[in-house]
Design an enzyme around this catalytic site. Structure first.
Site, PDB file in Angstrom:
ATOM      1  N   ASP A 127     -85.259  20.490 -13.045  1.00 39.46           N
ATOM      2  CA  ASP A 127     -83.797  20.618 -13.066  1.00 39.46           C
ATOM      3  C   ASP A 127     -83.100  19.949 -11.886  1.00 39.46           C
ATOM      4  OD1 ASP A 127     -83.241  21.965 -15.483  1.00 39.46           O
ATOM      5  OD2 ASP A 127     -84.011  23.835 -14.631  1.00 39.46           O
ATOM      6  N   ASP A 187     -83.646  20.125 -22.766  1.00 39.79           N
ATOM      7  CA  ASP A 187     -82.720  20.107 -21.625  1.00 39.79           C
ATOM      8  C   ASP A 187     -83.068  19.005 -20.622  1.00 39.79           C
ATOM      9  OD1 ASP A 187     -83.462  22.556 -22.841  1.00 39.79           O
ATOM     10  OD2 ASP A 187     -82.459  23.750 -21.331  1.00 39.79           O
TER      11      ASP A 187
HETATM   12  N1  GLY Z   1     -81.493  24.464 -18.946  1.00 40.74           N
HETATM   13  C1  GLY Z   1     -81.492  25.828 -19.218  1.00 40.74           C
HETATM   14  C2  GLY Z   1     -80.422  26.276 -20.141  1.00 40.74           C
HETATM   15  O1  GLY Z   1     -79.751  25.490 -20.758  1.00 40.74           O
HETATM   16  O2  GLY Z   1     -80.275  27.465 -20.268  1.00 40.74           O
END
Ligand code: GLY
Length: 416
Positions: A127, A187
């Site tokens: 992330d 994601d």
């Molecule tokens: N990337 C984690 C979410 O979208 O909750």
């Protein structure tokens, strides 16, 4: 030398560099101006809410720098730098600076960005794009702050360390190692912009190559025939690197279409098209847009339920974050020259108008969040129908994009 952001420059020229009288008077887009007036007051209130939360918890801004959501007991949840959402609040403040040119927002944005510096060497998550590029990245783009480029380049190296050349993907999570060998979530498409940027600035093609390989592997394995995506794909890195499991983590079921996942995929492939010009990414983005916009379970206001296959529709919670991410991506998709461009623009406008009208937080309420009714992780019973910081981030980003379009500027600047 890095060029000054065009929108900021335009704002300065139009106002004669004097923002003290009316910071919003020169905003061309009416919806952006009206929501900016709200955001200006609401985010100032957020600083008070943050101070109050620290006082109540006995924590410091260094320990818990960023607001994330509102808890079931009504309190403001502050998170540490390593939480995946830590970059969004500084990102919101940078967008306020972009829209107003007001140095108040720059100094607040810098303060909240710099709490996150230690992330540059953190290799425990995929992330880092969300965490560093939305904070330091926006800061570098808008204010050329000395030192920010070094933080970002080290951060990009940390992200690249998670790439596995056998599977051709970046590892998303390290948790649940009993369930998955090498989990990759849709994601993860959102963290590729950061790598494209790193190659442009460093001159080292490695980061771009990783981003392209990850996007291609995702294209191959993450999508179903109807162009919806799985949430988690697990890769056999002990063997030949092939995709071996197709799961969900935050969605209703392995076979369902988790709303935010569809939005991440859409946004990620539009960004990959921008960075590469590869029309396969554009085609994929359009296919995802079609899936979302023509889905029979998408409500009339275009704010999706948390999962397109949630069993209790129409009583299922909505996810405003999925709506604002989708809108921001549709603004960019609308400008790619595709035949349906006007339609995508209309849909993006509709979403943002509806969020502004029906899902905005009350002024000086909800701890300073801008929007309500997002759903983070329903199967875990967490963040259901509450304000969440990343919904706000893509809401303000959509406003920035509308204003760029109103000024005849490209939706996303690529010249920095
Ligand atoms: N990337 C984690 C979410 O979208 O909750």
């Amino acid at each position: 030398m890095r060029k000054i952001n065009y929108l900021l420059l335009l704002a300065f020229v139009l106002t004669g560099c004097n923002f003290s009288q009316s910071p919003f008077g020169k905003i061309k887009d009416d919806l952006t101006r009206e929501n900016l007036e709200f955001a200006d007051q609401q985010l100032r209130y957020a600083f008070e809410a943050i101070d109050a939360a620290h006082e109540a918890k006995g924590s410091t801004p260094e320990e818990l720098p960023s607001p994330r959501n509102i808890q079931p007991d009504g309190s403001l949840r502050m998170v540490r730098a390593r939480d995946w959402t830590s970059g969004f609040f500084p990102g919101n403040l940078w967008y306020m600076y972009e829209l107003t040119g007001d140095e108040f927002w720059q100094s607040q944005a810098m303060k909240h960005t710099e709490y996150l510096e230690s992330l540059k060497s953190y290799r425990g998550t995929h992330d880092l794009g969300f965490m560093l590029f939305d904070s330091y990245g926006n800061g570098l783009r808008l204010a050329s702050v000395p030192g920010y480029q070094d933080v970002l380049l080290e951060g990009a190296e940390s992200l690249a360390s998670r790439f596995n050349p056998v599977a051709g993907v970046i590892r998303s999570w390290d948790h649940n190692s009993d369930k998955w060998q090498f989990p990759v979530i849709i994601d993860n498409m959102m963290n590729l912009e950061f790598l494209f940027w790193a190659s442009k600035v460093s001159g080292d093609p490695k980061y771009r190559d990783i981003a392209v390989t990850h996007a291609n592997t995702t294209l191959e394995n993450h999508f179903r025939p109807d162009h919806s995506s799985f949430h988690v794909v697990d890769y056999d890195v002990a063997g030949d690197g092939s995709a071996i499991q197709f799961h969900t983590h935050q969605g209703y079921s392995h076979e369902s279409a988790w709303a935010r996942g569809q939005a991440w995929g859409l946004y990620g492939f539009v960004a990959c098209y921008r960075e590469t010009g590869d029309t396969r990414y554009l085609d994929q983005a359009e296919a995802i847009a079609r899936f979302i916009l023509s889905h029979p379970n998408l409500p009339g206001d275009k704010v999706p339920y948390w999962d397109f296959d949630a069993p209790d529709i129409p009583n299922a919670p909505r996810d405003v974050s999925a709506a604002t991410i989708t809108a921001s991506a549709l603004y960019e998709l609308s400008e790619t020259g595709v035949e349906q461009g006007e339609y995508y623009r209309e849909m993006a406008d509709l979403i943002i108008q509806n969020v502004a009208k029906n899902y905005r937080a009350g002024l000086h309420e909800q701890h300073g969040f801008l929007t309500v009714s997002s759903t983070g992780h329903l199967p875990a019973g967490s963040e259901i129908d509450v304000p969440i910081v990343y919904a706000d981030y893509y809401f303000i980003e959509s406003l920035v994009r509308r204003e760029r379009l109103a000024n005849g500027l490209p939706v996303e600047p690529t010249d920095w």
